[in-house]
Write an enzyme that holds these catalytic residues in place. Structure first.
Site, PDB file in Angstrom:
ATOM      1  N   CYS A   1     -18.663  70.848 150.562  1.00  0.00           N
ATOM      2  CA  CYS A   1     -19.470  71.718 151.421  1.00  0.00           C
ATOM      3  C   CYS A   1     -20.929  71.616 150.976  1.00  0.00           C
ATOM      4  O   CYS A   1     -21.240  70.975 149.964  1.00  0.00           O
ATOM      5  CB  CYS A   1     -18.971  73.165 151.326  1.00  0.00           C
ATOM      6  SG  CYS A   1     -19.377  73.967 149.745  1.00  0.00           S
TER       7      CYS A   1
ATOM      8  N   HIS B   1     -14.866  76.612 144.343  1.00  0.00           N
ATOM      9  CA  HIS B   1     -14.449  75.335 144.903  1.00  0.00           C
ATOM     10  C   HIS B   1     -14.095  74.366 143.775  1.00  0.00           C
ATOM     11  O   HIS B   1     -14.550  74.507 142.640  1.00  0.00           O
ATOM     12  CB  HIS B   1     -15.548  74.751 145.772  1.00  0.00           C
ATOM     13  CG  HIS B   1     -15.730  75.498 147.053  1.00  0.00           C
ATOM     14  ND1 HIS B   1     -16.591  75.068 148.035  1.00  0.00           N
ATOM     15  CD2 HIS B   1     -15.156  76.623 147.525  1.00  0.00           C
ATOM     16  CE1 HIS B   1     -16.533  75.906 149.061  1.00  0.00           C
ATOM     17  NE2 HIS B   1     -15.673  76.861 148.767  1.00  0.00           N
TER      18      HIS B   1
ATOM     19  N   CYS C   1     -21.592  73.015 147.308  1.00  0.00           N
ATOM     20  CA  CYS C   1     -21.153  72.073 146.271  1.00  0.00           C
ATOM     21  C   CYS C   1     -22.005  70.811 146.282  1.00  0.00           C
ATOM     22  O   CYS C   1     -22.322  70.267 145.225  1.00  0.00           O
ATOM     23  CB  CYS C   1     -19.674  71.739 146.454  1.00  0.00           C
ATOM     24  SG  CYS C   1     -18.587  73.149 146.094  1.00  0.00           S
TER      25      CYS C   1
ATOM     26  N   GLU D   1     -15.057  71.353 143.267  1.00  0.00           N
ATOM     27  CA  GLU D   1     -16.245  70.675 142.745  1.00  0.00           C
ATOM     28  C   GLU D   1     -16.991  71.581 141.760  1.00  0.00           C
ATOM     29  O   GLU D   1     -17.501  71.116 140.738  1.00  0.00           O
ATOM     30  CB  GLU D   1     -17.184  70.273 143.887  1.00  0.00           C
ATOM     31  CG  GLU D   1     -16.548  69.391 144.936  1.00  0.00           C
ATOM     32  CD  GLU D   1     -15.909  70.172 146.101  1.00  0.00           C
ATOM     33  OE1 GLU D   1     -15.862  69.604 147.208  1.00  0.00           O
ATOM     34  OE2 GLU D   1     -15.463  71.323 145.908  1.00  0.00           O
TER      35      GLU D   1
END
Length: 161
Positions: A105, A77, A108, A79
Site C-alpha cells: 500500500c 502490515h 508501506c 511490510e
C-alpha cells in the site's frame, strides 16, 4: 531442475503469510539480500494486543472497503513488520529486495522507499495507484511474479500437493 531464487523466496513468503491474524487478507513479506533472508513479517496486531482472529475486524464491522482508512485497523502490515523486525534485531535492509504476497500500500511503499529497498517482487494486486506511482518515482524496481502459491493447511501449516 532446481527451483529459481524468485520462486524459492516467494514460496517462503506465502509460508510466512500463514502466521497472519488478519481476517480479510493474509499477507507475508520477506526481505532478502545477496540470496539471504534478513527479516520476515506478516500482518497482524502488535505483540501482546488481541488479534482480529480473536475479537473480530473493526474495518469489516464498519464496512470499510479494502485499501481505505488504514488507520482504522488493529494490525500492522507485513511490510511494516519486516522493517520493525530488522530494526529490533539491528539488521540493515538498505539495498535489500522485498518479496511480498501483495503489492504494498502507499503507507508501506513510503516506508520501503525510505529504508532503501531496491526491488519489490509481488504476486497479488492491491488497489493503490499512488503506491505504484511513488515506487516508480523513487526508482524502486517492482515486479509482478506470475505465481501459484502453495496450498497451506490452516490446521497444521503443511503444504498440500
Amino acid at each position: 531442475m532446481r527451483m529459481p531464487w524468485t520462486e524459492y523466496f516467494m514460496n517462503i513468503t506465502y509460508l510466512v503469510s500463514g502466521r497472519s491474524t488478519c481476517t480479510r487478507r493474509k499477507v507475508g513479506a520477506v526481505a532478502v539480500k545477496d540470496k539471504r533472508i534478513l527479516a520476515t513479517g506478516y500482518n497482524g496486531a502488535p505483540a501482546g494486543i488481541p488479534h482480529c482472529l480473536d475479537i473480530g475486524c473493526l474495518r469489516e464491522q464498519l464496512g470499510i472497503p479494502s485499501g481505505q482508512r488504514h488507520e482504522i485497523c488493529r494490525g500492522l502490515h507485513a511490510e511494516q513488520n519486516v522493517i520493525i523486525q530488522a530494526a529490533v534485531h539491528g539488521i540493515n535492509i538498505m539495498g535489500a529486495e522485498l518479496y511480498c504476497t501483495t503489492h504494498p500500500c502507499v503507507l508501506c511503499s513510503k516506508m520501503l522507499i525510505n529504508c532503501g529497498i531496491s526491488r519489490i517482487v509481488y504476486t497479488e494486486h492491491y488497489p493503490d495507484d499512488l503506491a505504484a506511482q511513488m515506487l516508480a518515482e523513487a526508482g524502486v524496481l517492482v515486479e509482478k511474479l506470475p505465481f501459484s502459491p502453495p496450498i497451506i493447511s490452516a490446521q497444521h501449516g503443511e503444504a498440500q500437493p
